[in-house]
Enzyme design. Structure first.
Site, mmCIF file in Angstrom:
data_model
loop_
_atom_site.group_PDB
_atom_site.id
_atom_site.type_symbol
_atom_site.label_atom_id
_atom_site.label_comp_id
_atom_site.label_asym_id
_atom_site.label_seq_id
_atom_site.Cartn_x
_atom_site.Cartn_y
_atom_site.Cartn_z
ATOM 1 N N ASP A 272 0.818 -1.221 0.000
ATOM 2 C CA ASP A 272 0.000 0.000 0.000
ATOM 3 C C ASP A 272 0.852 1.272 0.000
ATOM 4 O O ASP A 272 0.644 2.191 0.787
ATOM 5 C CB ASP A 272 -0.954 0.022 1.200
ATOM 6 C CG ASP A 272 -2.049 -1.020 1.099
ATOM 7 O OD1 ASP A 272 -2.016 -1.810 0.140
ATOM 8 O OD2 ASP A 272 -2.926 -1.051 1.971
ATOM 9 N N ASP A 294 -0.577 -4.531 -3.696
ATOM 10 C CA ASP A 294 -1.567 -3.446 -3.836
ATOM 11 C C ASP A 294 -0.909 -2.083 -3.655
ATOM 12 O O ASP A 294 -1.483 -1.180 -3.037
ATOM 13 C CB ASP A 294 -2.682 -3.601 -2.801
ATOM 14 C CG ASP A 294 -3.379 -4.942 -2.862
ATOM 15 O OD1 ASP A 294 -3.345 -5.582 -3.926
ATOM 16 O OD2 ASP A 294 -3.965 -5.352 -1.830
#
Length: 432
Positions: A272, A294
Site C-alpha cells: 500500500d 496493492d
C-alpha cells in the site's frame, strides 16, 4: 486593445530587486521574476494583468537563450520549440476581464548561464516593462534545510507558513538530506521541490504502519490541498512489512487533493505504498513507484506517464488495487511506462478492491515479471472479470493477448488518453 503583464513576486522575491526595461512597443508590459535557483535549474513567476479590452483567451511568448528548458509549469500549458516558449491559458484562468490578473509560473533547467528573456508578446502584442534579472538573496537560500542553512528545518514548518487561503503558487525548495517527519500539505498551490541533482538526494520518510495508525492514517505525506506539485524528491515509508508475522500496510504518499502533479518523484514502500483517494486527480510523469502488494490503490484518478513501476518482492504480488466508483469512467492509467520486478512470472497487474475497479496499461513495456497467462486476480468477493481491467498495445516479455487479458480496440483507445482521464469537468490538462 491594450494589454499588460505585471510581476507576480511570491515566496522569496522581495522589494528592491534589479530591473531593466525590455525593448518593445507600448501597449503592455511584462515583469518576469526568478523565484529560486539551484544547480542546473530555476523557478520563475509571472502575473498577467489585462489593462485593455476583455480577453477570452491568451498566449504569452518569449525566447530563452540556448540551454534553458521549461520542465514543469502551473496555471498554464507550456510548449517549447528550440528557444521559443509559449504559455497558453488553461480553462480556469483563460478569460481576463479588464483589470483582471492571473499568475503563472514554471520550473526550468539550464546549462551555462541563466539570463532572463529580453522581450515578451501577449496575443501577438510586443510588451514593454521590466525584467527581474536575478533573484534576491533569499531566492538562492533553500526554504527547508535540516542543517539550519534554510528558512526552516522541517518541511512541515515551511508548509505551515503558507497562508491558509493561498491563491498563488508557493515554491518550497528543500535542500538535499533526509527529513524524517510526517508531512501534511493542506494548502493550495504548494510546490515541494528537491534541490539535489537527483530525486534520491531529498528524502521525506517515516515508518508508521496500519498496526498503529490504520491504513489510510499510516502515510508519511498526505496532500489535501488542490494544485499541489512535487518535483525531484522522494517520499518513503520505510516500515518493513516482514517485521510483523501478519505483515502490515504502510502508506508512503496519500493523495486527497485535486489536480496534483508529480515530476521526477520516487514513492517507496512495501504494501500500500501510494493511496489515491476518490477526490484526487493526479498526473505523475518521469517518476518511480515501488512496493509489494496493492502498492497503488484507491478510488481516485491517476495517470502515470513515462514512469517506472517496480514489484520488489521475490514472490511477486498485485501492483494495483483500484476501488473506482461505478459512476467514474476513469481510474488508473499506466501510459508508455515500464513495469519490472524482482522475479519472473510472479507479478500481477492488479485486483479489484471494489467491483467496478478501472485500470488500463497502455503502450507500456511489461517485463518478464508479469504472470502472462493470468495477469489479473480476484480480491475477496470481487471478480476481476467484472472489473474494468484493460490493456492496449503493450510490449515486452510480459505482454500478450489471451482470454485473460482484455484489450481495448483502436476505436476505444481514443477515449482512454491521459487527457481524457484527467480532464474532469474543468478541462484540466497538465500533460502539455
Amino acid at each position: 486593445m491594450l494589454v499588460a503583464v505585471t510581476a507576480l513576486v511570491i515566496g522569496y522575491i522581495g522589494a528592491g530587486l534589479p530591473a531593466g526595461p525590455a525593448s518593445a512597443a507600448p501597449g503592455c508590459r511584462v515583469t518576469y521574476a526568478i523565484s529560486s535557483q539551484w544547480a542546473g535549474g530555476f523557478g520563475a513567476d509571472i502575473t498577467i494583468t489585462n489593462l485593455g479590452d476583455p480577453l477570452s483567451s491568451w498566449q504569452l511568448r518569449w525566447n530563452f537563450t540556448a540551454g534553458q528548458t521549461v520542465v514543469q509549469g502551473w496555471n498554464a500549458t507550456y510548449s517549447q520549440s528550440g528557444t521559443a516558449v509559449t504559455a497558453t491559458n488553461v480553462s480556469y484562468n483563460g478569460a481576463l476581464a479588464t483589470g483582471a490578473s492571473t499568475g503563472i509560473g514554471f520550473n526550468g533547467s539550464w546549462t551555462g548561464s541563466n539570463p532572463v528573456p529580453s522581450s515578451f508578446t501577449l496575443n501577438g502584442t510586443t510588451c514593454t516593462g521590466s525584467v527581474i534579472s536575478s533573484p534576491s538573496p533569499s531566492a538562492t537560500t533553500p526554504t527547508v534545510a535540516a542543517d539550519g542553512t534554510g528558512r526552516y528545518r522541517t518541511v512541515q514548518a515551511a508548509i505551515d507558513a503558507v497562508p491558509a487561503n493561498n491563491t498563488s503558487r508557493v515554491v518550497i525548495t528543500i535542500k538535499p538530506g533526509t527529513y524524517r517527519e510526517i508531512v501534511t500539505v493542506n494548502k493550495p498551490y504548494v510546490t515541494l521541490q528537491g534541490l539535489g541533482s537527483t530525486a534520491a538526494q531529498t528524502v521525506i520518510v517515516n515508518n508508521r504502519s496500519a498496526y498503529t495508525s490504520g491504513t489510510s492514517g499510516s502515510y508519511t505525506m498526505v496532500v489535501s490541498g488542490r494544485d499541489f506539485a512535487g518535483t525531484n524528491l522522494t517520499v518513503s515509508n520505510d516500515f518493513d512489512e516482514t517485521s510483523t508475522p501478519e505483515g502490515q500496510q504502510a502508506v508512503a504518499l496519500r493523495l486527497d487533493g485535486d489536480r496534483t502533479t508529480l515530476t521526477n518523484v520516487r514513492v517507496l514502500g512495501d504494501q500500500d505504498t501510494l493511496l489515491v483517494n476518490d477526490s484526487a486527480r493526479a498526473y505523475v510523469r518521469n517518476s518511480y513507484v515501488e512496493g509489494t502488494v496493492d502498492f497503488i490503490f484507491g478510488g481516485g484518478t491517476i495517470v502515470f506517464d513515462n514512469c517506472d513501476i517496480y514489484e520488489k518482492r521475490s514472490t511477486g504480488g498485485p501492483i494495483t488495487a483500484a476501488s473506482t466508483p461505478a459512476a467514474k469512467t476513469y481510474g488508473f492509467l499506466f501510459y508508455r511506462s515500464r513495469v519490472t520486478g524482482a522475479t519472473a512470472n510472479t507479478t500481477t497487474l492488479g485486483r479489484p478492491w471494489r467491483p467496478d475497479a478501472q485500470v488500463l496499461y497502455r503502450e507500456s513495456t511489461l517485463s518478464s515479471t508479469i504472470r502472462t497467462s493470468q495477469p489479473w486476480t480476484d480480491m475477496s468477493t470481487n471478480i476481476w472479470q467484472n472489473a474494468r481491467f484493460l490493456e492496449y498495445r503493450n510490449t515486452g516479455a510480459g505482454a500478450g493477448v489471451n482470454a485473460n487479458r482484455p484489450q481495448l480496440s483502436d476505436a476505444q483507445a481514443a477515449n482512454y488518453t491521459p487527457q481524457r482521464y484527467l480532464a474532469g469537468s474543468d478541462g484540466w490538462n497538465p500533460v502539455g
